[in-house]
Design a protein around this motif. Structure first.
Motif, mmCIF file in Angstrom:
data_model
loop_
_atom_site.group_PDB
_atom_site.id
_atom_site.type_symbol
_atom_site.label_atom_id
_atom_site.label_comp_id
_atom_site.label_asym_id
_atom_site.label_seq_id
_atom_site.Cartn_x
_atom_site.Cartn_y
_atom_site.Cartn_z
ATOM 1 N N VAL B 139 41.238 -13.722 -12.319
ATOM 2 C CA VAL B 139 40.141 -13.544 -13.870
ATOM 3 C C VAL B 139 39.863 -15.292 -14.420
ATOM 4 C CG1 VAL B 139 42.217 -13.776 -16.145
ATOM 5 C CG2 VAL B 139 42.244 -11.947 -13.933
ATOM 6 N N SER B 140 40.283 -15.669 -13.923
ATOM 7 C CA SER B 140 40.108 -17.473 -14.493
ATOM 8 C C SER B 140 38.664 -17.450 -13.904
ATOM 9 C CB SER B 140 40.710 -18.172 -13.366
ATOM 10 O OG SER B 140 40.490 -18.096 -12.251
ATOM 11 N N ILE B 141 38.269 -16.993 -12.997
ATOM 12 C CA ILE B 141 36.488 -17.412 -12.229
ATOM 13 C C ILE B 141 35.769 -15.811 -13.215
ATOM 14 C CG2 ILE B 141 37.524 -18.181 -9.811
ATOM 15 C CD1 ILE B 141 36.099 -14.827 -10.100
ATOM 16 N N CYS B 142 36.240 -15.393 -13.576
ATOM 17 C CA CYS B 142 34.694 -14.229 -14.250
ATOM 18 C C CYS B 142 34.060 -15.333 -14.952
ATOM 19 C CB CYS B 142 35.759 -12.981 -14.998
ATOM 20 S SG CYS B 142 34.061 -11.853 -15.513
ATOM 21 N N PRO B 143 32.732 -15.498 -15.209
ATOM 22 C CA PRO B 143 32.191 -15.995 -15.970
ATOM 23 C C PRO B 143 32.077 -15.513 -17.576
ATOM 24 C CG PRO B 143 30.535 -14.719 -14.461
ATOM 25 C CD PRO B 143 32.051 -14.500 -14.232
ATOM 26 N N LYS B 145 34.540 -13.472 -19.269
ATOM 27 C CA LYS B 145 36.006 -13.337 -19.788
ATOM 28 C C LYS B 145 36.135 -11.262 -19.210
ATOM 29 C CE LYS B 145 36.413 -16.279 -23.556
ATOM 30 N NZ LYS B 145 36.689 -16.480 -24.407
#
Lengths: 388, 284
Positions: B139-143, B145
């Motif tokens: 989730v956090s790495i998805c550029p 969202k």
């Protein structure tokens, strides 16, 4: 125009035409004809992108050294550095754009970015960096020399950010124990410096518009020491990694290391990263003959090729290790392969965009040097002796 | 603690028939789904279940009970009993069929391992859906969202937001994300068969397979069959498991089957050391 430039032009045009076939296939058939898969989702294009933006950052370092730190011997090299920084950045970003499943949604990276994503930040940094490069080009062409120093400082900060950020893209992935190290940021940053400066050095030797005078020799002398220093730092990083991994002997990391050294792509590590990336250039540059132009050119070419291998040997073998043991055997299909070789579409597009980038570089370098030579009438005669 | 009810432990023909019709009712929901409207789960009337105490019926009742709660009060959990799994891959195929998965995309492969050497040999089958991590690294790495955790804990992908960079594929420690390269099983034959272009209903929307349109060019993964949950149905893999090896329910419901199973000492999760807190538990 140099003879070598004239000889390259038709080749570049042919490669660009071939590249159009690759672009056509990518646009019409989507990603069906890419040899990627779910376990090896990044290939030639993303691998090259990581390397090419490193080139760009390393080339920019020459601009910083000259304009911000005032190293005069790099005056001519800086003229090569700017076109190289621009063309390699454009090349890399074109490849990564083509790699996106939905290129048409690229704008979302600007208007709907995720602030916790390094990838999103990188896009913003690249954009700012690109603007700095264009502004520097404008300043050089327009004679606005006062802009160059502040722009080179801002650009250098951005280079540090994305140079390390490239390593962070992989380094923050806890899922891949081999990558999950702060050392990767340092390694990527310094390999960027090494490869970018080596490429600038290579072009100053083989695309030389000036006579091989004292200024040229001074430049080669400075670049030689610089490259040797960075080679030393990278050797240190290599040793630190080797020591920690083998001493700690964490099974997952050790297994990944084994894949790098003895896996399917063992030759990338031994022949590319170690032999061409470290041993050959060090052996040529360290002795006193290191500044002889031809040998210097060979050494820098060796660094350029070897560091391409260095990036690939960090990335590719790790992808061949499944996240869960025996997972690849659980559902067998072509897209779940652990072996990757680029498809014809990938090669053609890669070559075509590369040729376009090379053409941009040659046009820019000819333009910048023409403008520079106009300011230096004394060297026209010498220069004309070399041009075709 | 109440033991799981299985067909083998039933009370003869009557129990068998009850369980059979209950399973049929669960499967029939697939067809009911195709014609459903965009009403929210709260407004939608969930299918009425036959009486009986079969494993599937119990879980489906629990599911319907959970669906009446606000979304943030639910915490979906899956439990897979590896001692019961026989490696038939029916769950894999049910998932492919339910979600109309193309070549190269799989949500629930079954990992097969052979342990030991002759004469002391055994085999282990480990179904591997998306772990729906409480702390999902994807989730956090998805550029952009495009992937996020819902209030009920399911990690969702917004196909229309995903740019197809495939960064999340690297971030998942379980290899649970695959990528849709836009292929068809009947590609290269005289005609791509119409059934391959049928829409999937993932995330409660219709996703027909059309060139260059999502979900083609997107990262894809198991969603716990959100579209089925919202219709009061169990995920396809749970409803299909012939050995009753997969359990599903709301861990916030202390009476639910999964709540009773996940506290057992033989319940474990994959790669717990990474701190991802998966919501898939394995009974070993």
């Amino acid at each position: 125009m140099l003879k070598i430039t004239k000889a390259l032009l038709p080749l570049l045009v042919v490669l660009m035409v071939l590249g159009l076939f690759g672009a056509w296939d990518r646009l019409i058939h989507g990603e069906k004809n890419l040899n990627l898969g779910s376990y090896l989702p990044w290939g030639l294009w993303v691998g090259s992108y990581i390397y090419l933006v490193g080139f760009s950052g390393g080339a920019f370092l020459v601009l910083f050294l000259h304009y911000a730190l005032g190293i005069r011997s790099l005056r001519r090299a800086s003229l090569y550095a700017l076109p190289l920084a621009l063309s390699t950045l454009g090349y890399g970003l074109m490849l990564v754009l083509a790699d996106l499943g939905h290129m048409e949604r690229f704008w979302k990276l600007y208007l709907q970015p995720n602030p916790t994503s390094i990838l999103a930040w990188m896009v913003w940094v690249y954009t700012a960096y690109n603007l700095v490069l264009v502004a520097m080009l404008y300043a050089l062409v327009g004679g606005k020399n006062r802009w160059l120093k502040p722009l080179s400082v801002v650009g250098f900060l951005l280079v540090i950010t994305f140079g390390g950020g490239e390593g962070a893209l992989l380094g923050v992935l806890g899922a891949k124990p081999y990558w999950n190290s702060g050392l990767l940021l340092i390694r990527f940053l310094f390999t960027a410096f090494l490869s970018g400066v080596a490429l600038v050095a290579f072009t100053t030797v083989f695309f030389r518009h000036w006579p091989a005078d004292n200024e040229h020799r001074d430049a080669l002398g400075f670049l030689r020491y610089f490259l040797l220093t960075v080679l030393g730092i990278i050797s240190l990083v290599e040793f630190a990694e080797f020591f920690v991994i083998h001493y700690a002997a964490v099974p997952a990391v050790l297994e990944a290391r084994r894949l790098v050294i003895f896996g399917t792509y063992w030759w990338v590590f031994w022949f590319g990263q170690i032999l061409l990336g470290l041993v050959v250039p060090a052996a040529i540059l360290a002795p006193s003959w290191g500044t002889r132009p031809f040998l210097f050119g060979i050494a820098t070419a060796s660094i350029v090729i070897g560091n391409a291998a260095s990036k690939q040997s960090v990335v590719l073998p790790i992808l061949t290790a499944p996240d869960l043991h025996t997972l690849p055997k659980a559902f067998v299909q072509q897209r779940f392969s652990l072996v990757y070789y680029p498809s014809l579409t990938e090669w053609l597009f890669w070559l075509g965009v590369g040729a376009a980038a090379a053409l941009v570089f040659l046009i820019l370098i000819e333009t910048l040097i023409y403008l520079q030579v106009r300011k230096e009438p004394a060297v026209i005669a010498a220069a004309s002796g070399r041009s075709g | 603690m109440k033991k799981p009810t299985t067909l083998r432990k039933g009370k003869g023909r009557r129990t068998f028939l009850k369980a059979f019709f209950a399973s049929a009712a669960v499967s029939a929901g697939i067809f009911e789904q195709a014609g459903r409207t965009e009403a929210s789960p709260g407004e939608r009337s969930l299918s009425e279940l036959p009486s009986g105490d079969g494993s599937l019926l119990r879980m489906q009742r629990e599911l319907q009970r959970a669906m009446k709660k606000p979304i943030h009060e639910r915490r979906w959990v899956m439990v897979i009993d590896l001692r019961k799994c026989i490696g038939c891959s029916a769950c894999t195929i049910a998932c492919v069929s339910e979600n109309k998965l193309p070549p190269g995309v799989v949500y629930r492969p079954v990992i097969e391992e052979e342990i030991g050497t002759y004469p002391n040999v055994s085999r282990r089958f480990t179904p591997r859906p998306c772990m729906q991590c409480d702390n999902p690294p994807c989730v956090s790495i998805c550029p952009v969202k495009a992937t996020y955790k819902r209030p009920d804990g399911i990690v969702e992908i917004n196909y229309n937001q995903c740019i197809g960079c495939r960064y999340c594929l690297h971030a998942c420690p379980y290899g649970a994300r695959t990528y849709d390269f836009g292929e068809f099983y009947t590609l290269g034959t005289p005609e791509v068969q119409p059934y391959e272009k049928q829409p999937s209903f993932e995330y409660g929307r219709q996703w027909p397979r059309e060139e260059k349109k999502s979900p083609i060019g997107n990262a894809r993964k198991c969603s716990f069959c959100i579209h089925r949950l919202e219709a009061g149905m169990l995920p396809a893999c749970v409803a299909t498991c012939i050995g009753y090896a997969t359990f599903f329910g709301d861990a916030n419901d202390p009476e639910s089957r999964v709540s009773q199973l996940i506290v057992k000492p033989n319940a474990m999760r994959l790669k717990e050391e990474l701190g991802t807190k998966p919501k898939i538990y394995y009974l070993v």
